[in-house]
Scaffold this motif. Structure first.
Motif, PDB file in Angstrom:
ATOM      1  N   ASN A  95      46.720  78.140  -1.297  1.00 23.22           N
ATOM      2  CA  ASN A  95      45.524  78.659  -0.625  1.00 23.22           C
ATOM      3  C   ASN A  95      45.514  78.298   0.857  1.00 23.22           C
ATOM      4  O   ASN A  95      45.117  79.113   1.712  1.00 23.22           O
ATOM      5  N   VAL A  96      45.936  77.082   1.189  1.00 26.46           N
ATOM      6  CA  VAL A  96      46.009  76.679   2.591  1.00 26.46           C
ATOM      7  C   VAL A  96      47.039  77.522   3.335  1.00 26.46           C
ATOM      8  O   VAL A  96      46.787  78.009   4.443  1.00 26.46           O
ATOM      9  N   LEU A  97      48.195  77.722   2.720  1.00 30.53           N
ATOM     10  CA  LEU A  97      49.257  78.482   3.379  1.00 30.53           C
ATOM     11  C   LEU A  97      48.881  79.954   3.541  1.00 30.53           C
ATOM     12  O   LEU A  97      49.235  80.585   4.544  1.00 30.53           O
ATOM     13  N   LYS A  98      48.144  80.498   2.582  1.00 26.35           N
ATOM     14  CA  LYS A  98      47.641  81.871   2.726  1.00 26.35           C
ATOM     15  C   LYS A  98      46.668  81.955   3.899  1.00 26.35           C
ATOM     16  O   LYS A  98      46.681  82.930   4.668  1.00 26.35           O
ATOM     17  N   ALA A  99      45.808  80.938   4.032  1.00 29.21           N
ATOM     18  CA  ALA A  99      44.848  80.918   5.136  1.00 29.21           C
ATOM     19  C   ALA A  99      45.561  80.810   6.481  1.00 29.21           C
ATOM     20  O   ALA A  99      45.144  81.428   7.470  1.00 29.21           O
ATOM     21  N   VAL A 100      46.636  80.037   6.522  1.00 28.08           N
ATOM     22  CA  VAL A 100      47.424  79.918   7.751  1.00 28.08           C
ATOM     23  C   VAL A 100      48.038  81.268   8.119  1.00 28.08           C
ATOM     24  O   VAL A 100      47.998  81.693   9.285  1.00 28.08           O
ATOM     25  N   ASN A 101      48.617  81.963   7.144  1.00 26.36           N
ATOM     26  CA  ASN A 101      49.205  83.280   7.403  1.00 26.36           C
ATOM     27  C   ASN A 101      48.151  84.268   7.889  1.00 26.36           C
ATOM     28  O   ASN A 101      48.398  85.064   8.819  1.00 26.36           O
ATOM     29  N   SER A 102      46.964  84.224   7.270  1.00 23.06           N
ATOM     30  CA  SER A 102      45.881  85.127   7.688  1.00 23.06           C
ATOM     31  C   SER A 102      45.431  84.815   9.110  1.00 23.06           C
ATOM     32  O   SER A 102      45.192  85.726   9.916  1.00 23.06           O
ATOM     33  N   LEU A 103      45.312  83.532   9.433  1.00 23.13           N
ATOM     34  CA  LEU A 103      44.902  83.127  10.780  1.00 23.13           C
ATOM     35  C   LEU A 103      45.884  83.637  11.830  1.00 23.13           C
ATOM     36  O   LEU A 103      45.480  84.207  12.847  1.00 23.13           O
ATOM     37  N   VAL A 104      47.161  83.432  11.564  1.00 23.39           N
ATOM     38  CA  VAL A 104      48.179  83.840  12.536  1.00 23.39           C
ATOM     39  C   VAL A 104      48.238  85.358  12.671  1.00 23.39           C
ATOM     40  O   VAL A 104      48.301  85.893  13.792  1.00 23.39           O
ATOM     41  N   LEU A 130      56.859  75.952   5.912  1.00 19.58           N
ATOM     42  CA  LEU A 130      57.003  76.468   7.273  1.00 19.58           C
ATOM     43  C   LEU A 130      58.444  76.353   7.758  1.00 19.58           C
ATOM     44  O   LEU A 130      58.930  77.218   8.496  1.00 19.58           O
ATOM     45  N   SER A 131      59.127  75.299   7.332  1.00 18.06           N
ATOM     46  CA  SER A 131      60.523  75.118   7.724  1.00 18.06           C
ATOM     47  C   SER A 131      61.404  76.228   7.153  1.00 18.06           C
ATOM     48  O   SER A 131      62.284  76.772   7.844  1.00 18.06           O
ATOM     49  N   LYS A 132      61.173  76.597   5.891  1.00 19.24           N
ATOM     50  CA  LYS A 132      61.959  77.657   5.271  1.00 19.24           C
ATOM     51  C   LYS A 132      61.714  79.008   5.920  1.00 19.24           C
ATOM     52  O   LYS A 132      62.592  79.873   5.930  1.00 19.24           O
ATOM     53  N   ARG A 133      60.525  79.209   6.462  1.00 18.51           N
ATOM     54  CA  ARG A 133      60.210  80.477   7.117  1.00 18.51           C
ATOM     55  C   ARG A 133      60.698  80.528   8.565  1.00 18.51           C
ATOM     56  O   ARG A 133      60.560  81.548   9.244  1.00 18.51           O
ATOM     57  N   GLY A 134      61.241  79.411   9.037  1.00 14.78           N
ATOM     58  CA  GLY A 134      61.748  79.382  10.403  1.00 14.78           C
ATOM     59  C   GLY A 134      60.678  79.173  11.447  1.00 14.78           C
ATOM     60  O   GLY A 134      60.911  79.430  12.637  1.00 14.78           O
ATOM     61  N   SER A 135      59.486  78.701  11.059  1.00 13.00           N
ATOM     62  CA  SER A 135      58.418  78.453  12.012  1.00 13.00           C
ATOM     63  C   SER A 135      58.743  77.212  12.849  1.00 13.00           C
ATOM     64  O   SER A 135      59.455  76.311  12.409  1.00 13.00           O
ATOM     65  N   LYS A 136      58.198  77.165  14.056  1.00 14.93           N
ATOM     66  CA  LYS A 136      58.454  76.036  14.946  1.00 14.93           C
ATOM     67  C   LYS A 136      57.542  74.874  14.570  1.00 14.93           C
ATOM     68  O   LYS A 136      56.321  74.953  14.728  1.00 14.93           O
ATOM     69  N   LEU A 137      58.135  73.804  14.076  1.00 13.33           N
ATOM     70  CA  LEU A 137      57.388  72.637  13.645  1.00 13.33           C
ATOM     71  C   LEU A 137      57.454  71.559  14.714  1.00 13.33           C
ATOM     72  O   LEU A 137      58.514  71.277  15.280  1.00 13.33           O
ATOM     73  N   ILE A 138      56.300  70.925  14.952  1.00 18.03           N
ATOM     74  CA  ILE A 138      56.200  69.868  15.946  1.00 18.03           C
ATOM     75  C   ILE A 138      56.065  68.528  15.225  1.00 18.03           C
ATOM     76  O   ILE A 138      55.112  68.309  14.482  1.00 18.03           O
ATOM     77  N   GLY A 139      57.026  67.646  15.424  1.00 16.47           N
ATOM     78  CA  GLY A 139      56.959  66.314  14.822  1.00 16.47           C
ATOM     79  C   GLY A 139      57.139  66.360  13.311  1.00 16.47           C
ATOM     80  O   GLY A 139      57.309  67.416  12.704  1.00 16.47           O
ATOM     81  N   ASN A 140      57.110  65.180  12.725  1.00 14.73           N
ATOM     82  CA  ASN A 140      57.237  65.045  11.271  1.00 14.73           C
ATOM     83  C   ASN A 140      56.180  64.065  10.782  1.00 14.73           C
ATOM     84  O   ASN A 140      56.286  62.855  11.015  1.00 14.73           O
ATOM     85  N   TYR A 141      55.148  64.595  10.135  1.00 12.87           N
ATOM     86  CA  TYR A 141      54.034  63.770   9.663  1.00 12.87           C
ATOM     87  C   TYR A 141      53.892  63.875   8.146  1.00 12.87           C
ATOM     88  O   TYR A 141      52.789  63.829   7.606  1.00 12.87           O
ATOM     89  N   THR A 142      55.027  64.025   7.472  1.00 11.16           N
ATOM     90  CA  THR A 142      54.995  64.142   6.014  1.00 11.16           C
ATOM     91  C   THR A 142      54.732  62.807   5.335  1.00 11.16           C
ATOM     92  O   THR A 142      54.527  62.766   4.127  1.00 11.16           O
ATOM     93  N   HIS A 143      54.744  61.709   6.090  1.00  8.77           N
ATOM     94  CA  HIS A 143      54.559  60.383   5.506  1.00  8.77           C
ATOM     95  C   HIS A 143      53.103  59.928   5.513  1.00  8.77           C
ATOM     96  O   HIS A 143      52.797  58.833   5.050  1.00  8.77           O
ATOM     97  N   VAL A 144      52.216  60.746   6.049  1.00  7.08           N
ATOM     98  CA  VAL A 144      50.831  60.318   6.275  1.00  7.08           C
ATOM     99  C   VAL A 144      50.146  59.884   4.985  1.00  7.08           C
ATOM    100  O   VAL A 144      49.463  58.854   4.935  1.00  7.08           O
ATOM    101  N   PHE A 145      50.335  60.651   3.904  1.00  5.59           N
ATOM    102  CA  PHE A 145      49.606  60.362   2.664  1.00  5.59           C
ATOM    103  C   PHE A 145      50.206  59.198   1.875  1.00  5.59           C
ATOM    104  O   PHE A 145      49.583  58.726   0.928  1.00  5.59           O
ATOM    105  N   ALA A 146      51.413  58.763   2.244  1.00  6.97           N
ATOM    106  CA  ALA A 146      52.016  57.628   1.546  1.00  6.97           C
ATOM    107  C   ALA A 146      51.183  56.368   1.759  1.00  6.97           C
ATOM    108  O   ALA A 146      50.971  55.583   0.826  1.00  6.97           O
TER     109      ALA A 146
END
Length: 298
Positions: A95-104, A130-146
């Protein structure tokens, strides 16, 4: 019809899966309780601070500039996408990713075509998508919820704020799940920067009131210290909302999975009993037929 061995194997497999989903539901319920307490405590503070932030932004004049409220022509955009690190949470991430696509597609199609939309992903699921779609990602914050804390989230918030202040982005939006209850999460797309100036507050008597402040030690110092702190709190609140929503969604998904496993077990046991009864009946008929043939031969 499947053989008895195959049905027994499926019963064992589904029973094992049901035990796993039950355990995951209990773990999600325990985490949800803590996450829900955190966001309930945060909301009044964040809302009040956000109100003060909006009023300060509205009262700011040319002599006391607020770089975080500066409005420019929207050429470069940063979209903050908050998802989870793990799946098995129903439609939480999709649902979040669908909302992101709609926003863009709806608001930033021109910027996207020019390659001027960047993404800051908090959570591994959004980062991987986003990485698989080739979108430009800024930084790496995948550790936040750990190890979720204000200090870990503050780093991402400061990056977005500093980039906006430096003119690297003209607008920063956040897309996340807002926690309503265990079964309901609401997708929110909010403008983080520039700060939005809200309308005057309406009092209980339905008359509009303009908030006036006495600044101590000075207006400039208050704006310099309070506005960045308030922005970081608003950013942290969005992450806490998403965290509570994730556990609620996972608890609901695992509860439904457990119920579905129970229904499937009922069907498998019924199939097993029917197959077993058919096999017994066949064996009896074969014995009777053999006995009759033996008697006739005598």
């Amino acid at each position: 019809m499947a053989s008895l061995k195959e049905v027994r194997s499926r019963i064992v497999s589904v029973t094992s899966t049901q035990q796993i989903t039950k355990a995951m539901k209990m773990v999600a319920a325990a985490k949800l309780r803590r996450a829900q307490d955190n966001i309930i405590r945060m909301r009044p503070y964040a809302q009040r601070l956000g109100s003060i932030l909006a009023n300060l932004s509205r009262l700011t004049d040319d002599s006391t500039s607020n770089v975080y409220a500066e409005r420019r022509e929207i050429n470069r955009v940063l979209v903050v996408v908050i998802t989870s690190d793990r799946g098995l949470a129903g439609a939480f991430n999709s649902n979040v990713l669908k909302a992101v696509n709609s926003l863009v597609n709806e608001q930033y199609s021109r910027q996207m075509a020019a390659g001027q939309v960047d993404f800051l992903a908090i959570g591994r699921r959004g980062h991987d998508y986003l990485s698989k779609r080739g979108s430009k990602l800024i930084g790496n914050y995948t550790h936040v919820f750990a190890q979720l804390s204000f200090d870990t989230v503050r780093v991402a918030a400061e990056y977005a704020m500093n980039a906006f202040r430096a003119g690297e982005y003209d607008q920063v939006d956040i897309v996340y799940n807002e926690f309503k209850n265990v079964a309901t999460q609401i997708i929110r797309t909010e403008q983080f920067l520039p700060i939005q100036e809200h309308a005057p507050v309406v009092s209980a008597t339905n008359t509009t009131t303009n908030t006036d402040y006495i600044f101590e030690p000075s207006k400039e110092q208050i704006i310099a210290e309070l506005i960045p702190k308030s922005l970081k709190i608003q950013f942290y609140k969005a992450v806490l909302e998403s965290n509570a929503s994730e556990h609620g969604a996972r608890m609901t998904a695992m509860d439904k999975a457990t119920d579905n496993a129970g229904e499937l077990l009922k069907q498998l046991k019924l199939t097993y009993n029917r197959s077993r009864q058919a096999a017994i009946t066949t064996e009896i008929l074969e014995i009777v037929g053999g006995a009759e043939a033996l008697a006739a031969s005598r």
